[in-house]
Design a protein around this motif. Structure first.
Motif, PDB file in Angstrom:
ATOM      1  N   THR A 119       0.776  -1.239   0.000  1.00 28.55           N
ATOM      2  CA  THR A 119       0.000   0.000   0.000  1.00 28.55           C
ATOM      3  C   THR A 119       0.807   1.289   0.000  1.00 28.55           C
ATOM      4  O   THR A 119       0.257   2.345  -0.310  1.00 28.55           O
ATOM      5  CB  THR A 119      -0.914   0.032   1.245  1.00 28.55           C
ATOM      6  N   SER A 120       2.077   1.251   0.361  1.00 29.84           N
ATOM      7  CA  SER A 120       2.775   2.501   0.671  1.00 29.84           C
ATOM      8  C   SER A 120       3.608   3.086  -0.469  1.00 29.84           C
ATOM      9  O   SER A 120       3.925   4.273  -0.449  1.00 29.84           O
ATOM     10  CB  SER A 120       3.679   2.297   1.892  1.00 29.84           C
ATOM     11  N   TYR A 168       2.698   6.477  -2.219  1.00 27.87           N
ATOM     12  CA  TYR A 168       2.916   7.744  -1.529  1.00 27.87           C
ATOM     13  C   TYR A 168       4.399   8.114  -1.475  1.00 27.87           C
ATOM     14  O   TYR A 168       4.751   9.277  -1.344  1.00 27.87           O
ATOM     15  CB  TYR A 168       2.319   7.664  -0.121  1.00 27.87           C
ATOM     16  N   ALA A 214      -7.502   0.475   2.980  1.00 27.74           N
ATOM     17  CA  ALA A 214      -6.843  -0.232   1.879  1.00 27.74           C
ATOM     18  C   ALA A 214      -7.724  -1.373   1.370  1.00 27.74           C
ATOM     19  O   ALA A 214      -7.814  -1.613   0.160  1.00 27.74           O
ATOM     20  CB  ALA A 214      -5.492  -0.770   2.345  1.00 27.74           C
ATOM     21  N   LYS A 233     -10.268  -0.160  -1.064  1.00 18.88           N
ATOM     22  CA  LYS A 233      -9.680   0.134  -2.378  1.00 18.88           C
ATOM     23  C   LYS A 233      -9.484  -1.155  -3.185  1.00 18.88           C
ATOM     24  O   LYS A 233      -9.846  -1.237  -4.371  1.00 18.88           O
ATOM     25  CB  LYS A 233      -8.340   0.845  -2.200  1.00 18.88           C
ATOM     26  N   TYR A 245       6.362   5.471   6.082  1.00 20.42           N
ATOM     27  CA  TYR A 245       5.617   4.398   5.416  1.00 20.42           C
ATOM     28  C   TYR A 245       6.386   3.078   5.465  1.00 20.42           C
ATOM     29  O   TYR A 245       5.801   2.003   5.657  1.00 20.42           O
ATOM     30  CB  TYR A 245       5.349   4.777   3.957  1.00 20.42           C
ATOM     31  N   GLN A 269      -1.451   6.401  -5.179  1.00 16.14           N
ATOM     32  CA  GLN A 269      -2.334   5.241  -5.089  1.00 16.14           C
ATOM     33  C   GLN A 269      -1.886   4.329  -3.949  1.00 16.14           C
ATOM     34  O   GLN A 269      -0.699   4.105  -3.763  1.00 16.14           O
ATOM     35  CB  GLN A 269      -2.306   4.446  -6.399  1.00 16.14           C
ATOM     36  N   ASN A 270      -2.853   3.792  -3.198  1.00 16.61           N
ATOM     37  CA  ASN A 270      -2.450   2.825  -2.171  1.00 16.61           C
ATOM     38  C   ASN A 270      -2.758   1.382  -2.561  1.00 16.61           C
ATOM     39  O   ASN A 270      -2.371   0.454  -1.860  1.00 16.61           O
ATOM     40  CB  ASN A 270      -3.074   3.163  -0.805  1.00 16.61           C
ATOM     41  N   GLU A 271      -3.425   1.168  -3.721  1.00 10.39           N
ATOM     42  CA  GLU A 271      -3.653  -0.194  -4.189  1.00 10.39           C
ATOM     43  C   GLU A 271      -2.622  -0.563  -5.244  1.00 10.39           C
ATOM     44  O   GLU A 271      -2.948  -1.087  -6.322  1.00 10.39           O
ATOM     45  CB  GLU A 271      -5.078  -0.374  -4.704  1.00 10.39           C
ATOM     46  N   PHE A 284      -5.689   7.804   3.932  1.00 14.40           N
ATOM     47  CA  PHE A 284      -4.835   6.665   4.276  1.00 14.40           C
ATOM     48  C   PHE A 284      -3.433   7.134   4.657  1.00 14.40           C
ATOM     49  O   PHE A 284      -2.895   6.737   5.697  1.00 14.40           O
ATOM     50  CB  PHE A 284      -4.774   5.701   3.093  1.00 14.40           C
ATOM     51  N   ASP A 285      -2.821   7.969   3.817  1.00 15.52           N
ATOM     52  CA  ASP A 285      -1.453   8.384   4.082  1.00 15.52           C
ATOM     53  C   ASP A 285      -1.350   9.247   5.335  1.00 15.52           C
ATOM     54  O   ASP A 285      -0.359   9.167   6.065  1.00 15.52           O
ATOM     55  CB  ASP A 285      -0.862   9.117   2.874  1.00 15.52           C
TER      56      ASP A 285
END
Length: 444
Positions: free
Chosen positions: A30-31, A34, A111, A114, A213, A272-274, A357-358
């Motif tokens: 997920t990270s 970012y 997450a 998503k 992250y 995007q986190n996906e 999310f971030d």
């Protein structure tokens, strides 16, 4: 009896498995999106994950000696109380009880929503961007509520959840690495260089903040707190198991993020986190991407269930220790600490509703990093009070501790500069905890 106790202790391979299992999670899926907002260098991203592994290794080695010198459960709660003051130990426990589990639950649920939309695209087809975001918000909140309801039933499957999540995520990582490197596809966008501009990226604010992250993805390295006393020939096997487990996880994480960048243009990942779903679609096509997304959803679901099971037990223990916080220890007929579950779930839902999310990751990452840094400094304090014992001792003392402290401070300072909102929210959480501590102590 002595021989039997020795047989029940963990060997080197078992210790490596336990520590690695606590580290391997969903943060690596997920990270990256970012990180590449501010870091435009593939080499710098690889170094970022290597530095994250170095921080985890140094911290774990320090915690190994603390576990021997200050035996007892509770991790930072135990160490900070004995090294500095019970108030500081309480703040560590307060952080774990309020956001230490609630924030990762919120992040995992966000997450999940998503990846869920990637796994079942037909369900979300035709929605506007606003409608999609609203639906994902509902999915995340419902997941938290369902996890809370499951906890009320006192299902004794926490170990099954943890082991299942670990093996599933490990399988996914291996599949994505092998297929990402060897299945044919368009990689014309990929560029890898080691030039002056890449080193400039490593020295940037964005690199330091991105360590938040990475630290989230490596969280669990402090499992040594619970393993050190149960390892055969601890003086030899504790540092060996720590080194092997962190090197194993760091290698997988570096390779996986390299694959993400190798198969997907950096600009498509930014924000995007996906990222796992995006990369899976690039590697396997639409159907394969949906399948991988569904499997990641299962891992995220198990993660939310596991943290919802574990988190309230920390709050329950604090409620038993301080009379002023007894409401945290209230249990139902099944023995589940339902008040702690409710409070944790309300905090998680509030974070889902109010933060991205971030932002959630920066908030909890900054706050928890303060305590791990103070704990590592604590070993230096202990060494000035009394020399090291005959048990496990930090190799190359004080180098690992100094490396850990400097990198953590670098991360903390630049997070405060670049993201003051989340940083001061973390400090505010600690201020509230300090007030609660003195009020609770005053009622005893």
């Amino acid at each position: 009896m002595e021989e039997q106790a020795k047989e029940n202790k963990l060997g080197l391979a078992a210790a490596v498995a336990v520590i690695a299992a606590c580290m391997i999670g969903t943060g690596v899926f997920t990270s990256l999106g970012y990180q590449v907002i501010g870091i435009k260098s593939t080499f710098a991203v690889v170094v970022l994950w290597l530095v994250g592994g170095l921080v985890a290794l140094c911290g774990a080695l320090v915690y190994g000696e603390l576990a021997v010198r200050l035996p007892g459960s509770g991790g930072e709660y135990n160490y900070l109380s004995k090294i500095y003051h019970p108030a500081l130990g309480f703040l560590s426990g307060w952080t774990s009880a309020t956001i230490g589990f609630a924030a990762p639950i919120a992040a995992s649920a966000m997450a999940f929503s998503k990846y869920f939309s990637w796994a079942l695209p037909s369900y979300f087809e035709g929605m506007s961007e606003a409608e999609l975001q609203s639906s994902q918000l509902v999915v995340a909140m419902v997941l938290v509520l369902l996890a809370a309801l499951v906890n009320f039933m006192k299902l004794s499957w926490s170990s099954l959840i943890q082991s299942g999540t670990t093996y599933l995520n490990l399988f996914l990582i291996m599949v994505l690495i092998v297929c990402g490197l060897f299945i044919a596809g368009d990689t014309s966008h990929f560029f890898f260089s080691i030039e002056a501009v890449d080193f400039e990226a490593i020295a940037s604010h964005s690199f330091a903040v991105s360590l938040i992250y990475v630290s989230y993805a490596f969280s669990g390295w402090n499992a040594v707190t619970y393993v050190a006393g149960e390892v055969k020939s601890a003086n030899k096997n504790v540092p060996r198991s720590l080194i092997l487990s962190v090197v194993l996880v760091a290698t997988l994480y570096v390779l996986l993020n390299f694959v993400f960048l190798y198969r997907v243009p950096m600009e498509e990942l930014a924000g995007q986190n996906e990222v796992g779903a995006i990369a899976a679609q690039a590697i396997f096509g639409d159907l394969g991407g949906q399948l991988i997304s569904a499997m990641i959803c299962l891992g995220l679901l198990a993660s939310v269930l596991g943290m919802t099971l574990a988190g309230p037990r920390v709050s329950q223990q604090m409620g038993q220790d301080l009379k002023g916080l007894r409401f945290w220890a209230i249990s139902n007929k099944a023995g589940a600490p339902y008040m702690a579950v409710i409070i944790q779930s309300v905090i998680a839902i509030a974070l889902i509703y109010t933060a991205s999310f971030d932002a959630v990751i920066r908030y909890v990452g900054f706050t928890l990093a303060l305590f791990t840094c103070l704990t590592v400094v604590g070993l230096l304090v202990l060494r000035t009070r009394q020399p090291a014992s005959q048990g496990y001792r930090l190799p190359l003392y004080p180098l690992p501790a100094v490396i850990f402290i400097l990198l953590e401070l670098w991360m903390l300072v630049y997070t405060m500069i670049d993201h003051p909102k989340e940083s001061f929210a973390g400090l505010g959480t600690l201020a509230v905890g300090l007030i609660v501590y003195f009020v609770a102590k005053g009622r005893e």
